[in-house]
Design an enzyme around this catalytic site. Structure first.
Site, PDB file in Angstrom:
ATOM      1  N   GLY A  44       0.782  -1.230   0.000  1.00  0.00           N
ATOM      2  CA  GLY A  44       0.000   0.000   0.000  1.00  0.00           C
ATOM      3  C   GLY A  44       0.813   1.280   0.000  1.00  0.00           C
ATOM      4  N   ASP A 106      -3.617   2.458  10.582  1.00  0.00           N
ATOM      5  CA  ASP A 106      -4.959   2.028  10.973  1.00  0.00           C
ATOM      6  C   ASP A 106      -4.842   1.443  12.377  1.00  0.00           C
ATOM      7  OD1 ASP A 106      -7.524   0.997  11.139  1.00  0.00           O
ATOM      8  OD2 ASP A 106      -7.538   0.239   9.102  1.00  0.00           O
ATOM      9  N   ASP A 162      -6.692  -0.346  -0.224  1.00  0.00           N
ATOM     10  CA  ASP A 162      -7.459  -1.270  -1.065  1.00  0.00           C
ATOM     11  C   ASP A 162      -8.614  -1.924  -0.337  1.00  0.00           C
ATOM     12  OD1 ASP A 162      -6.267  -4.544  -0.714  1.00  0.00           O
ATOM     13  OD2 ASP A 162      -5.633  -2.895   0.558  1.00  0.00           O
TER      14      ASP A 162
END
Length: 177
Positions: A44, A106, A162
């Site tokens: 990512g 996250d 994603d």
């Protein structure tokens, strides 16, 4: 699973993403040198790392480049709670500053693990830069040194983020809710 017929809600346009990357490069450039190794977290972080290293070059900083491939999500929307190292560093870090670059913090597990790995590899200083910071990292997570955008508590896609491998290549950041 992502419905390919329902487009994500745009949260940041391609132009807003580019402006935030340039702003971040202006913040980072004065605290690193040309011996710094930019460590991209795959997969990512690739989009952000590419743009950020070019923006740093425009600021007169020509960093070296390496990558770590860590996996903590697989194709799931929730973290598996652990990081798997799929590909390790290739460039020596001993005595150098490492700038770990990722798309989003996250849970914070991948960024924290990458920080530990670059320190264990001998980096004299380990800095972290993320494009997006979500509001709920775990207690074990480190706080990133540089953040381009404080993201909302939504499921983000685009610009490297994603949904089961899809939508990473969007030039903007969107939400799937």
């Amino acid at each position: 699973m992502t419905d390919p017929h329902v487009p994500p809600v745009v949260l940041l346009t391609e132009e807003e993403v580019a402006r935030r990357v340039e702003d971040l490069a202006r913040q980072i450039a004065p605290v690193i040198d040309d011996d710094t190794v930019a460590v991209c977290l795959l997969t990512g972080g690739l989009w952000f790392a590419s743009d950020l290293t070019r923006a740093l070059a425009r600021q007169g900083r020509h960093v070296r480049f390496d990558a770590l491939w860590l996996a903590s999500y697989g194709d799931e929307r929730a973290s598996l709670g652990r990081c798997e190292v799929r590909a390790d560093l290739q460039r020596p870090l001993a005595g150098r500053t490492a700038l770990v670059i990722d798309d989003v913090i996250d849970t914070g597990l991948s960024l924290s693990e990458a920080h530990r790995l670059v320190r264990d590899a001998g980096a004299s200083r380990a800095l972290t830069a993320v494009f997006a910071s979500k509001p709920w990292p775990t207690k074990r997570a480190i706080v990133p040194d540089f953040v381009a955008w404080e993201a909302p508590a939504r499921y983000l896609v685009g610009y490297g983020m994603d949904s089961a491998g899809a939508l990473r290549g969007l030039p903007y950041i969107g939400a799937l809710d």
